[in-house]
Design a protein around this motif. Structure first.
Motif, mmCIF file in Angstrom:
data_model
loop_
_atom_site.group_PDB
_atom_site.id
_atom_site.type_symbol
_atom_site.label_atom_id
_atom_site.label_comp_id
_atom_site.label_asym_id
_atom_site.label_seq_id
_atom_site.Cartn_x
_atom_site.Cartn_y
_atom_site.Cartn_z
ATOM 1 N N VAL A 47 107.247 58.855 65.892
ATOM 2 C CA VAL A 47 106.630 60.155 66.810
ATOM 3 C C VAL A 47 104.823 59.044 66.436
ATOM 4 O O VAL A 47 104.642 59.315 65.373
ATOM 5 N N VAL A 48 103.975 59.034 67.452
ATOM 6 C CA VAL A 48 102.901 58.836 67.282
ATOM 7 C C VAL A 48 101.657 60.004 67.901
ATOM 8 O O VAL A 48 101.875 60.317 68.822
ATOM 9 N N PHE A 49 100.828 59.939 66.801
ATOM 10 C CA PHE A 49 100.070 61.152 66.818
ATOM 11 C C PHE A 49 98.675 61.018 66.198
ATOM 12 O O PHE A 49 98.636 60.760 65.295
ATOM 13 N N THR A 50 97.887 61.040 67.605
ATOM 14 C CA THR A 50 96.230 61.032 66.921
ATOM 15 C C THR A 50 95.508 62.664 66.703
ATOM 16 O O THR A 50 95.410 63.152 67.836
ATOM 17 N N THR A 93 113.026 62.639 82.276
ATOM 18 C CA THR A 93 113.439 62.846 81.220
ATOM 19 C C THR A 93 111.405 62.520 80.372
ATOM 20 O O THR A 93 111.569 62.737 78.894
ATOM 21 N N VAL A 94 110.975 62.302 80.543
ATOM 22 C CA VAL A 94 109.717 62.433 79.957
ATOM 23 C C VAL A 94 108.771 63.521 80.451
ATOM 24 O O VAL A 94 108.471 63.120 81.966
ATOM 25 N N ALA A 95 107.813 64.637 80.115
ATOM 26 C CA ALA A 95 106.881 64.907 80.683
ATOM 27 C C ALA A 95 105.497 65.167 79.837
ATOM 28 O O ALA A 95 105.433 64.272 78.029
ATOM 29 N N LEU A 96 104.745 64.934 80.392
ATOM 30 C CA LEU A 96 103.314 64.573 80.282
ATOM 31 C C LEU A 96 102.579 66.476 80.008
ATOM 32 O O LEU A 96 102.306 67.211 81.189
ATOM 33 N N VAL A 97 101.989 66.399 79.060
ATOM 34 C CA VAL A 97 101.075 68.087 78.578
ATOM 35 C C VAL A 97 100.181 67.507 78.780
ATOM 36 O O VAL A 97 99.429 67.183 77.417
ATOM 37 N N TRP A 116 99.843 65.196 75.645
ATOM 38 C CA TRP A 116 101.476 65.467 74.684
ATOM 39 C C TRP A 116 102.122 64.639 75.188
ATOM 40 O O TRP A 116 102.301 64.789 76.717
ATOM 41 N N VAL A 117 103.452 63.694 75.043
ATOM 42 C CA VAL A 117 104.174 63.326 75.937
ATOM 43 C C VAL A 117 105.900 63.599 75.030
ATOM 44 O O VAL A 117 105.793 63.438 73.432
ATOM 45 N N TRP A 126 111.272 66.700 73.315
ATOM 46 C CA TRP A 126 111.041 65.981 71.749
ATOM 47 C C TRP A 126 109.347 65.806 72.057
ATOM 48 O O TRP A 126 109.009 64.945 73.336
ATOM 49 N N VAL A 127 108.383 65.984 70.684
ATOM 50 C CA VAL A 127 106.985 65.310 71.178
ATOM 51 C C VAL A 127 106.909 63.752 70.486
ATOM 52 O O VAL A 127 107.683 63.555 69.461
ATOM 53 N N CYS A 128 106.702 63.183 71.378
ATOM 54 C CA CYS A 128 107.144 61.624 70.550
ATOM 55 C C CYS A 128 105.339 60.764 70.334
ATOM 56 O O CYS A 128 105.814 60.342 69.952
#
Length: 138
Positions: A47-50, A93-97, A116-117, A126-128
Motif C-alpha cells: 500500500v501507498v498511503f498519504t 477489479t479497480v475501484a476509486l473511492v 482511495w484506490v 483491498w486498499v492499495c
C-alpha cells in the motif's frame, strides 16, 4: 477533436459497492476501538498511503506502525467517520473511492477529503493506495 474515454461514470456490481462500503464501516469501528491491526486489515502489503499531514507511507508495515502509534497515543476523545461521495470502477477489479472524513475533537471540528484506490484480488477488495487532504478553513 479527441474522443476521450470515460472512466468516472462506470458503475460496478451492487455487491462490490456494498463490500467497499463495509470496509469503510470496519475502518470507522476500528478507529473507535483504537485497534490499528483491525484498521489496517484491508490494506495490501505494498500500500501507498498519504496521510492528511502530507506524510507518505510505503507498505503495510510502514502504515501499520504509523496507525498503531496514532491510535494508541493520539486518538482519545476523537471521533471520525467516512462519508463516501462516490465509488467508480474504471475496471471490474479497480475501484476509486472519493470520500469526506469529518473529525471531531473536544477542541475543534475539521474534515479531510480523500481518494482511495481499491483492488479486487481473489474475490476480496483491498486498499492499495490512499491520498488524504485536509480541507482548508474558509
Amino acid at each position: 477533436m479527441v474522443d476521450r474515454p470515460v472512466t468516472q461514470d462506470t458503475s460496478g456490481d451492487e455487491r462490490d459497492v456494498r463490500e467497499i462500503e463495509e470496509i469503510f464501516a470496519e475502518l470507522e469501528a476500528a478507529f473507535a476501538e483504537h485497534d490499528a491491526a483491525k484498521f489496517d486489515a484491508r490494506f495490501t502489503s505494498d500500500v501507498v498511503f498519504t496521510a492528511v499531514n502530507g506524510r507518505r507511507f510505503h507498505g503495510w508495515d510502514d502504515i501499520h506502525g504509523y496507525h498503531r502509534e496514532r491510535l494508541t497515543h493520539h486518538a482519545d476523545d476523537i471521533s471520525t467517520w467516512y462519508e463516501i461521495d462516490r465509488i467508480t470502477f474504471p475496471t471490474p477489479t479497480v475501484a476509486l473511492v472519493f470520500l469526506r472524513q469529518p473529525v471531531k475533537t473536544p477542541h475543534d471540528q475539521r474534515a479531510n477529503i480523500g481518494t482511495w484506490v481499491l483492488t479486487k484480488q481473489d474475490g476480496a477488495w483491498w486498499v492499495c493506495a490512499a491520498q488524504n487532504t485536509g480541507i482548508a478553513a474558509a
